[in-house]
Write a protein that holds these residues in place. Sequence first.
Motif, PDB file in Angstrom:
ATOM      1  N   GLY A  71     -37.207 -63.439 -18.479  1.00 22.77           N
ATOM      2  CA  GLY A  71     -37.939 -63.517 -18.831  1.00 22.77           C
ATOM      3  C   GLY A  71     -39.324 -64.198 -18.710  1.00 22.77           C
ATOM      4  N   LEU A  72     -39.652 -64.120 -17.622  1.00 22.42           N
ATOM      5  CA  LEU A  72     -40.459 -64.381 -17.046  1.00 22.42           C
ATOM      6  C   LEU A  72     -41.301 -63.680 -16.147  1.00 22.42           C
ATOM      7  CD1 LEU A  72     -38.833 -67.223 -15.643  1.00 22.42           C
ATOM      8  CD2 LEU A  72     -40.163 -67.154 -17.267  1.00 22.42           C
ATOM      9  N   GLU A  73     -41.375 -62.530 -16.864  1.00 23.54           N
ATOM     10  CA  GLU A  73     -42.273 -61.288 -16.220  1.00 23.54           C
ATOM     11  C   GLU A  73     -44.091 -61.567 -16.487  1.00 23.54           C
ATOM     12  OE1 GLU A  73     -40.723 -56.910 -15.198  1.00 23.54           O
ATOM     13  OE2 GLU A  73     -41.780 -57.396 -17.177  1.00 23.54           O
ATOM     14  N   GLY A  74     -44.298 -61.308 -15.445  1.00 24.45           N
ATOM     15  CA  GLY A  74     -45.529 -62.056 -15.423  1.00 24.45           C
ATOM     16  C   GLY A  74     -46.374 -62.839 -15.309  1.00 24.45           C
ATOM     17  N   GLU A  75     -45.288 -63.453 -14.825  1.00 25.08           N
ATOM     18  CA  GLU A  75     -45.355 -65.314 -14.431  1.00 25.08           C
ATOM     19  C   GLU A  75     -46.579 -65.497 -13.028  1.00 25.08           C
ATOM     20  OE1 GLU A  75     -45.778 -68.452 -16.553  1.00 25.08           O
ATOM     21  OE2 GLU A  75     -45.161 -66.412 -19.064  1.00 25.08           O
ATOM     22  N   GLN A  76     -46.192 -66.669 -13.154  1.00 24.50           N
ATOM     23  CA  GLN A  76     -47.371 -66.821 -11.200  1.00 24.50           C
ATOM     24  C   GLN A  76     -46.943 -67.872 -10.650  1.00 24.50           C
ATOM     25  OE1 GLN A  76     -51.987 -66.140 -11.131  1.00 24.50           O
ATOM     26  NE2 GLN A  76     -51.284 -64.217 -12.486  1.00 24.50           N
TER      27      GLN A  76
ATOM     28  N   SER B 131     -29.473 -57.455 -23.652  1.00 21.79           N
ATOM     29  CA  SER B 131     -30.638 -58.668 -23.939  1.00 21.79           C
ATOM     30  C   SER B 131     -31.068 -59.469 -22.592  1.00 21.79           C
ATOM     31  CB  SER B 131     -29.143 -59.955 -23.613  1.00 21.79           C
ATOM     32  OG  SER B 131     -28.743 -60.265 -22.431  1.00 21.79           O
ATOM     33  N   CYS B 132     -30.751 -58.699 -21.232  1.00 18.72           N
ATOM     34  CA  CYS B 132     -30.980 -58.804 -19.893  1.00 18.72           C
ATOM     35  C   CYS B 132     -32.651 -58.132 -19.742  1.00 18.72           C
ATOM     36  CB  CYS B 132     -30.726 -58.568 -18.765  1.00 18.72           C
ATOM     37  SG  CYS B 132     -28.522 -59.072 -18.052  1.00 18.72           S
ATOM     38  N   ASP B 133     -32.840 -57.021 -20.461  1.00 15.58           N
ATOM     39  CA  ASP B 133     -33.723 -56.042 -20.176  1.00 15.58           C
ATOM     40  C   ASP B 133     -34.565 -57.368 -21.168  1.00 15.58           C
ATOM     41  OD1 ASP B 133     -32.778 -53.832 -19.566  1.00 15.58           O
ATOM     42  OD2 ASP B 133     -32.173 -52.861 -21.045  1.00 15.58           O
ATOM     43  N   GLU B 134     -34.208 -57.730 -22.207  1.00 13.33           N
ATOM     44  CA  GLU B 134     -35.107 -58.894 -23.103  1.00 13.33           C
ATOM     45  C   GLU B 134     -34.867 -59.701 -22.768  1.00 13.33           C
ATOM     46  OE1 GLU B 134     -33.422 -58.472 -27.228  1.00 13.33           O
ATOM     47  OE2 GLU B 134     -33.818 -56.151 -27.474  1.00 13.33           O
ATOM     48  N   GLY B 135     -34.710 -60.016 -21.624  1.00 14.20           N
ATOM     49  CA  GLY B 135     -35.036 -61.570 -20.937  1.00 14.20           C
ATOM     50  C   GLY B 135     -34.441 -62.599 -22.165  1.00 14.20           C
ATOM     51  N   LYS B 136     -33.242 -62.318 -22.828  1.00 12.63           N
ATOM     52  CA  LYS B 136     -33.135 -63.763 -23.449  1.00 12.63           C
ATOM     53  C   LYS B 136     -31.406 -63.607 -22.931  1.00 12.63           C
ATOM     54  CE  LYS B 136     -35.450 -61.916 -27.451  1.00 12.63           C
ATOM     55  NZ  LYS B 136     -34.541 -61.000 -29.063  1.00 12.63           N
TER      56      LYS B 136
END
Length: 332
Positions: free
Chosen positions: A118-123, A290-295
């Motif tokens: 659930g961290l897509e877009g983080e830097q 849950s993996c697709d949703e980042g949970k």
Amino acid sequence: MLGKSQVCLHSRRLNWRPHQNCPGTTSEQAGKSSSCAGCPNQKICASGATKAPDPAIAEIGEKLSTVKHKILVLSGKGGVGKSTFSAHLAHTLASDSTKEVALLDVDICGPSIPRIMGLEGEQVHQSGSGWSPVYVDDNLAVMSIGFLLSSPDDAVIWRGPKKNGMIKQFLRDVDWGDLDYLIVDTPPGTSDEHLSIVQYLSSTHVDGAVIITTPQEVSLQDVRKEIRFCQKVKLPIIGVVENMSGFVCPSCKNTSQIFPPTSGGAERMCADLDLPLLGKVPLDPRIARSCDEGKSFINEVPDSPAAKVYQSIVQSIQDYCSNRVTEEQSTS
């Protein structure tokens, strides 16, 4: 964050691109063969300096001296659920708020951990003590090349030396801090990334590897190669996990074999090779969702058959790590 052009520039800084017939920096012919003519590194290779131990190994050993347990998640086969298992292992260990856990994704060309966690877009940010990992919770840190790309769709088109250099940076330059567990999620195979991670961790205490497979013989065949790899590099094997091991009907609770274990599955393989079978995780569509949703699937559906198997497996891994420490203390 690295854009497409920056990724290329960054890769050139990590290492040079060898000639197609390069004998290799550790070869007796390094810097001396005809293919070395014109190479900018010919002089240093011929001097023998490249055969010396990489100084980064000692640096990494010092950097990770405050990490109590290091666990590698491996499989010779792709698509068997290594990243899914790594994420669930990290989530479950971190559910104990007294434990500090980190998850390192060394799948350079296919980093899926940012999405799963659930961290897509983080830097990633730079600090005085190195790169700061991205945190899911206060006690769960994550590092992946996915945080360095401008888009999740960007391709990392690197040869082995560039990938190895990136792994070295992750281990040496990330501010990991004091950790109870460092989990390393690896790509399929027994090649560059695997050799690099074993080499760079050679000066540290590695508890061992968890091997992931599915029941089919086509998967087990590649997993046996991974087991042989661990034996050759003297990497302890904590045990084997069989993913996609049947489907438990949520209504009638009966189990159906979606991928029949034609050769006996992981259970037969473990018996033949004298390895522990940590558990069989049944198929559950909610795991993929849950993996697709980042949970965390285990947090979302804690009473499901798959979640209970995960919890049992993680407990076995914790017991293994604790027993290993006790054994080392008794022999020291």
